[in-house]
Scaffold this motif. Structure first.
Motif, PDB file in Angstrom:
ATOM      1  N   PRO A  28      50.291  72.372  47.615  1.00  0.00           N
ATOM      2  CA  PRO A  28      49.562  72.906  48.351  1.00  0.00           C
ATOM      3  C   PRO A  28      49.115  74.656  47.995  1.00  0.00           C
ATOM      4  N   GLN A  29      49.671  74.875  46.822  1.00  0.00           N
ATOM      5  CA  GLN A  29      49.368  76.258  46.488  1.00  0.00           C
ATOM      6  C   GLN A  29      48.175  76.172  45.725  1.00  0.00           C
ATOM      7  N   ASP A  30      47.658  75.232  45.377  1.00  0.00           N
ATOM      8  CA  ASP A  30      46.369  75.143  44.618  1.00  0.00           C
ATOM      9  C   ASP A  30      45.023  75.069  45.614  1.00  0.00           C
ATOM     10  N   GLU A  31      44.311  75.935  45.519  1.00  0.00           N
ATOM     11  CA  GLU A  31      43.434  75.990  46.562  1.00  0.00           C
ATOM     12  C   GLU A  31      42.430  75.133  46.566  1.00  0.00           C
TER      13      GLU A  31
ATOM     14  N   ALA B  50      55.081  65.405  50.708  1.00  0.00           N
ATOM     15  CA  ALA B  50      55.879  66.525  49.942  1.00  0.00           C
ATOM     16  C   ALA B  50      55.432  67.953  50.255  1.00  0.00           C
ATOM     17  N   TRP B  51      54.211  68.028  51.232  1.00  0.00           N
ATOM     18  CA  TRP B  51      53.674  69.388  51.502  1.00  0.00           C
ATOM     19  C   TRP B  51      54.378  69.696  52.831  1.00  0.00           C
ATOM     20  N   PHE B  52      55.147  68.854  53.448  1.00  0.00           N
ATOM     21  CA  PHE B  52      55.590  69.558  54.722  1.00  0.00           C
ATOM     22  C   PHE B  52      56.859  70.298  54.537  1.00  0.00           C
ATOM     23  N   GLY B  53      56.875  71.206  55.171  1.00  0.00           N
ATOM     24  CA  GLY B  53      58.083  72.369  54.936  1.00  0.00           C
ATOM     25  C   GLY B  53      57.576  73.472  53.818  1.00  0.00           C
ATOM     26  N   LYS B  54      56.567  73.172  53.359  1.00  0.00           N
ATOM     27  CA  LYS B  54      55.922  74.261  52.248  1.00  0.00           C
ATOM     28  C   LYS B  54      55.135  75.288  53.089  1.00  0.00           C
ATOM     29  N   ARG B  55      55.410  76.323  52.710  1.00  0.00           N
ATOM     30  CA  ARG B  55      54.698  77.689  53.370  1.00  0.00           C
ATOM     31  C   ARG B  55      52.949  77.734  53.262  1.00  0.00           C
ATOM     32  N   ALA B  56      52.650  77.225  51.964  1.00  0.00           N
ATOM     33  CA  ALA B  56      51.277  76.893  51.774  1.00  0.00           C
ATOM     34  C   ALA B  56      50.718  75.970  52.517  1.00  0.00           C
ATOM     35  N   ALA B  57      51.279  75.119  52.822  1.00  0.00           N
ATOM     36  CA  ALA B  57      50.673  73.799  53.636  1.00  0.00           C
ATOM     37  C   ALA B  57      50.995  74.030  55.236  1.00  0.00           C
ATOM     38  N   ALA B  58      51.302  75.251  55.598  1.00  0.00           N
ATOM     39  CA  ALA B  58      51.765  75.213  57.134  1.00  0.00           C
ATOM     40  C   ALA B  58      50.383  75.298  58.004  1.00  0.00           C
ATOM     41  N   THR B  59      49.424  75.682  57.801  1.00  0.00           N
ATOM     42  CA  THR B  59      48.102  75.532  58.582  1.00  0.00           C
ATOM     43  C   THR B  59      47.819  74.140  58.704  1.00  0.00           C
ATOM     44  N   LEU B  60      47.715  73.300  57.596  1.00  0.00           N
ATOM     45  CA  LEU B  60      47.621  71.922  57.478  1.00  0.00           C
ATOM     46  C   LEU B  60      48.467  71.138  58.385  1.00  0.00           C
ATOM     47  N   THR B  61      49.813  71.223  58.024  1.00  0.00           N
ATOM     48  CA  THR B  61      50.925  70.510  58.806  1.00  0.00           C
ATOM     49  C   THR B  61      50.951  70.648  60.183  1.00  0.00           C
ATOM     50  N   ALA B  62      50.776  72.303  60.568  1.00  0.00           N
ATOM     51  CA  ALA B  62      50.734  72.213  61.778  1.00  0.00           C
ATOM     52  C   ALA B  62      49.721  71.491  62.806  1.00  0.00           C
TER      53      ALA B  62
ATOM     54  N   HIS C 152      45.189  56.483  45.267  1.00  0.00           N
ATOM     55  CA  HIS C 152      45.813  56.580  44.081  1.00  0.00           C
ATOM     56  C   HIS C 152      45.311  58.032  43.097  1.00  0.00           C
ATOM     57  N   GLY C 153      43.868  58.147  43.324  1.00  0.00           N
ATOM     58  CA  GLY C 153      43.145  59.407  42.661  1.00  0.00           C
ATOM     59  C   GLY C 153      43.726  60.420  43.663  1.00  0.00           C
ATOM     60  N   LYS C 154      43.813  60.686  44.658  1.00  0.00           N
ATOM     61  CA  LYS C 154      44.230  61.687  45.294  1.00  0.00           C
ATOM     62  C   LYS C 154      45.524  62.109  45.221  1.00  0.00           C
ATOM     63  N   GLY C 155      46.424  61.201  44.888  1.00  0.00           N
ATOM     64  CA  GLY C 155      47.961  61.258  44.570  1.00  0.00           C
ATOM     65  C   GLY C 155      48.117  61.823  43.429  1.00  0.00           C
ATOM     66  N   VAL C 156      47.281  61.359  42.391  1.00  0.00           N
ATOM     67  CA  VAL C 156      47.379  62.115  41.008  1.00  0.00           C
ATOM     68  C   VAL C 156      46.830  63.302  40.668  1.00  0.00           C
ATOM     69  N   SER C 157      45.920  63.675  41.566  1.00  0.00           N
ATOM     70  CA  SER C 157      45.090  64.761  41.440  1.00  0.00           C
ATOM     71  C   SER C 157      45.553  65.835  42.469  1.00  0.00           C
ATOM     72  N   HIS C 158      45.029  65.906  43.532  1.00  0.00           N
ATOM     73  CA  HIS C 158      45.103  66.779  44.745  1.00  0.00           C
ATOM     74  C   HIS C 158      46.628  66.951  45.227  1.00  0.00           C
TER      75      HIS C 158
END
Length: 132
Positions: A102-105, A58-70, A91-97
């Protein structure tokens, strides 16, 4: 399990330096906690093994995640973005982070650290079909 998901498991395993095929199955460790995990040679998950998209789909295509997805290309299913994780960690990563986005630091920090771990375990797959 769907054949497409099995192929993704095999893509992740074929490019993971910690993964080894023995006795008709792949053996590796969870990207998060290093728990031992097993996947059949045909890509069928055994026990607690799950497929992890290190940078959430879900982070792909989001500006805040661009550095990671690149770092993994334009496709969430790129082998560099796939790993095997135990169900509890995934599961833990999915429900939290992942859910925070990606806007969450803190979420970006966790995903960036996991991506570093995944890329440190990188090996070029030996065959084009990732099953070889």
């Amino acid at each position: 399990m769907r054949p497409a998901l099995r192929r993704l498991f095999l893509r992740a395993l074929a490019s993971d330096a910690l993964a080894a095929r023995e006795d008709g199955e792949w053996r590796t460790r969870c990207l998060h906690c290093r728990r031992r995990l097993h996947v059949r040679a045909d890509g069928e998950a055994l026990g607690h093994a799950t497929l992890e998209h290190v940078v959430p789909q879900a982070w792909f295509g989001k500006r805040a995640a661009a550095t990671l997805t690149a770092r993994v290309g334009d496709d969430a299913n790129d082998a560099r973005n796939l790993a095997v994780a135990c169900a509890g960690c995934n599961h833990g990563k999915g429900v939290s982070h992942d859910a925070r986005g990606p806007q969450d630091e803190r979420a970006r920090e966790v995903v960036a650290r996991l991506l570093e771990s995944r890329l440190a375990r990188w090996r070029a797959p030996e065959t084009d079909d990732d099953e070889g």
